[in-house]
Design an enzyme around this catalytic site. Structure first.
Site, short mmCIF file in Angstrom:
data_model
loop_
_atom_site.label_atom_id
_atom_site.label_comp_id
_atom_site.label_asym_id
_atom_site.label_seq_id
_atom_site.Cartn_x
_atom_site.Cartn_y
_atom_site.Cartn_z
CG ASP A 144 45.20 12.38 48.98
OD1 ASP A 144 44.86 11.79 47.94
OD2 ASP A 144 44.39 12.80 49.82
CG ASP A 182 39.37 10.94 63.94
OD1 ASP A 182 38.87 12.05 64.22
OD2 ASP A 182 40.56 10.67 64.15
#
Length: 540
Positions: A136, A289
Site C-alpha cells: 500500500d 486482528d
C-alpha cells in the site's frame, strides 16, 4: 436617600493596596475544599482502590495459572493431535496443504527485503506455497524497489505475487481482505500473516501447520515474537519487558484455559475457512486482528499459542513511533469493546464462563482498567491527596498492591529485573497516553480510527554507526540537526510540572514521604516531555 446595597463579600476579597493574589487563591481553596474537593477526592480514592484490587486479582490469578500450566499441563503436541507432514514417495508434495503467506506493507524502505527474503526462505514445497506482497506504499520509489525485489525472487522459481490497490481503504484489514479475494489464492487452505519487519525461521510452517491439519477445530496458531533490536536503547528494553509478560503469561494462559486469546496481527497462521465463517476482515476499529479473533472465538473456533515457536521482529525505537503504536493498541481494544460487548453477552455458542472471561478479564480489566488505574491512581489521585491531607490512601493500596503487581509483571523478562524501577516510572508516563487513547476509543471520539503505521528503522542505526566509525574525523565538528520543537511533548511536560509541585509540597508539609517517588516520576515525565527517549534520528 436610598440605602446603600450591602455586598456580601469577605473583606479579604475586597481590593486595596494590600491585595494579595496568593492569599485570595488560598482562601478560595479553603472555601471549596471541605464541601467539594474532599468528597470528590475520597470517591476517586475508593474507585482507584477498587480498580487496583481488580487488576491485582487478575494478575494473581494469571500467575497461579501460568505456574500450573508450566508444571502440570501437557505440551501442545500432547494436548492436540500432532504429526509432522512428510513428503510422500508416491504423492510427492501433494501431501502438503497449499499455504498463502501475506506480507502487508506501507512505505517499508528499511525492512522490505528482510521480510520478503524470510518468506521466500520458508521450508515448504514451492508448488504448495503462494507469497503475496500487499503493498500500500504511497512513495513511488519504494513501490518500484519492492516490486523489483518480488521479481528477483520470482526469477528464482518462487511463487510470489506483488499486489497493489488503488486506495488504502481499510488500511491493513482492507489489504488483507482484498488479497484473499484474488483468484490465485482460492485453492489455499491456510494463510500465514507476517508484518514487514517479521522474519520467520525456515521451519515455521512445518511446525505450525500440522496443528491445523490434524485438528479441524483450531482456527489460529500464534507464534511468539522475539525482538532483534531489544538492546538498541532503553526504550526498546522497556517494551521488551511489557511484551514478554504479554506472551509469557497472558497468551499462554488464554490458550491453555480457554483456547482463546487476541491474535497479535502477525506471526500467526489462520485457517481461511474460519476467517470466512467469522465474517472476514473488518476495518471498523484499528485492531482488525483482535476483532477477527473475538468473532471467530464466539463461533466456537479454538486458538493455539506456541511459546517455543518464535518469530524475530523489530520494536519501534523512536519515541514518536512508540506513542503512535500505543495509541492504536489502547484505543482500538476499547473501541472494539464498545462495539462488541452486547454481541458477546448475547452469544449462544460459547459457555457463560468463556463469555465472562472475554468481557471481564480479556477486555475490561486488561484493556481498560489496567491503563486507567495506573494513570489516575498513581499520577493524579495519589499526588492530589498530598494537597488534601484530609483524604487518606491506605498503605496497602499505595505501596503493597502495586509492588506485587510489578513483581508479577516482571516474570517475563528476568534479564531486565535491574531495570524494574525505571520500567515502573516509564509505564506511568505511557499510562497517560494509554488512558487518553482508551477514553477516545470508549467514547469513539475524533482519533478513534486514526491509523499511523509504526516506523521501522531496520539496520539504519547500525549502518549509520558503522559509517561513522569508518569515516575520517572532520576537522570541525558538525552538530547534527534536530527540530527541537518536534520533540517537545506538552502533556508530559505539564504533568511533570504538576508532580514537581506536589513533590515540593509533600517535602515541606507532607507526612508520607511520597516526594521521593514524585521527584523521580517528575524526572521521567520531563525526560519524555523533552523527547530524550529512544533512538533520536537527526534530520538531514
Amino acid at each position: 436617600m436610598a440605602e446603600s446595597t450591602k455586598v456580601l463579600i469577605p473583606e479579604t476579597f475586597q481590593g486595596g493596596s494590600s491585595f494579595d493574589i496568593a492569599g485570595q487563591i488560598g482562601l478560595i481553596w479553603e472555601l471549596i475544599k471541605a464541601p467539594l474537593i474532599v468528597p470528590l477526592l475520597r470517591v476517586g480514592v475508593y474507585v482507584s482502590l477498587a480498580m487496583a484490587l481488580m487488576l491485582f486479582v487478575e494478575r494473581v490469578y494469571m500467575g497461579i495459572v501460568i505456574v500450573l500450566v508450566k508444571m502440570f499441563w501437557k505440551k501442545p503436541e500432547k494436548r492436540y493431535n500432532y504429526e509432522p507432514i512428510q513428503e510422500d514417495l508416491e504423492l510427492g508434495s501433494s501431501n502438503f496443504p497449499v499455504v498463502l503467506v501475506q506480507i502487508p506493507m506501507f512505505n517499508e524502505r528499511e525492512v522490505y527485503k528482510i521480510s520478503i527474503g524470510a518468506a521466500c526462505g520458508l521450508s515448504w514445497p514451492s508448488d504448495r506455497l503462494v507469497i503475496q506482497v500487499l503493498d500500500d506504499s504511497t512513495d513511488p520509489t519504494i513501490k518500484k524497489m519492492v516490486e523489483a525485489e518480488c521479481q528477483r525472487w520470482a526469477s528464482k522459481g518462487i511463487n510470489i505475487v506483488y499486489q497493489i490497490r488503488e486506495s488504502r481503504g481499510g488500511y491493513k484489514a482492507g489489504a488483507l481482505k482484498e488479497g484473499l479475494k484474488r483468484s490465485y489464492v482460492k485453492h489455499c487452505e491456510y494463510v500465514a500473516i507476517m508484518d514487514a519487519d517479521f522474519r520467520p525461521e525456515p521451519d515455521y510452517l512445518r511446525r505450525a501447520i500440522p496443528f491445523l491439519v490434524h485438528n479441524p477445530e483450531i482456527a489460529l496458531v500464534q507464534a511468539r515474537w522475539r525482538f532483534v533490536n531489544s538492546d538498541e536503547c532503553l526504550l526498546t528494553r522497556m517494551q521488551e519487558m511489557s511484551l514478554d509478560y504479554h506472551f509469557t503469561v497472558e497468551q499462554e494462559v488464554g490458550s491453555a484455559t480457554h483456547a482463546f486469546f487476541g491474535f497479535n496481527g502477525t506471526a500467526g497462521v489462520w485457517r481461511i475457512a474460519a476467517i470466512n465463517e467469522a465474517g472476514g476482515w473488518k476495518d471498523r476499529t484499528t485492531v482488525e486482528d483482535m476483532d477477527l479473533a473475538v468473532r471467530a472465538g464466539l463461533r466456537g473456533w479454538k486458538f493455539l499459542y506456541l511459546g517455543d515457536l518464535q518469530v524475530k521482529s523489530e520494536l519501534p525505537s523512536t519515541f514518536n513511533a512508540f506513542r503512535f503504536q500505543q495509541h492504536r493498541w489502547s484505543c482500538g481494544p476499547a473501541n472494539l469493546f464498545r462495539k462488541m460487548v452486547w454481541e458477546i453477552a448475547m452469544n449462544k455458542k460459547v459457555t457463560l464462563w468463556k463469555k465472562f472471561y472475554v468481557i471481564y478479564s480479556f477486555f475490561f480489566v486488561r484493556k481498560i482498567i489496567a491503563h486507567m488505574v495506573t494513570f489516575f491512581f498513581y499520577c493524579v489521585v495519589l499526588p492530589l491527596t498530598i494537597l488534601v491531607p484530609e483524604v487518606h490512601v491506605p498503605i496497602w493500596g499505595a505501596v503493597y498492591i502495586p509492588s506485587i503487581i510489578t513483581i508479577l509483571n516482571s516474570v517475563g523478562t528476568p534479564r531486565s529485573i535491574h531495570l524494574l524501577f525505571y520500567w515502573i516510572l516509564f509505564e506511568n508516563v505511557m499510562s497517560l497516553h494509554r488512558t487518553k487513547a482508551t477514553l477516545i476509543g470508549l467514547f469513539e471520539a475524533g482519533r478513534a480510527n486514526e491509523w499511523v503505521v509504526t516506523e521501522k528503522l531496520g539496520d539504519t542505526v547500525k549502518k549509520a554507526a558503522d559509517a561513522a566509525k569508518n569515516k575520517p574525523a572532520p576537522k570541525f565538528f558538525k552538530k547534527p540537526k534536530f527540530k527541537f520543537g518536534n520533540r517537545l511533548h506538552m502533556l508530559e511536560l505539564g504533568f511533570g510540572l504538576f508532580l514537581f509541585f506536589c513533590g515540593c509540597y509533600d517535602y515541606v508539609h507532607g507526612r508520607n514521604n511520597y516526594f521521593v517517588y514524585l521527584f523521580l516520576q517528575t524526572i521521567t515525565f520531563l525526560i519524555c516531555g523533552f523527547g530524550y527517549v529512544g533512538t533520536i534520528i537527526p534530520s538531514s
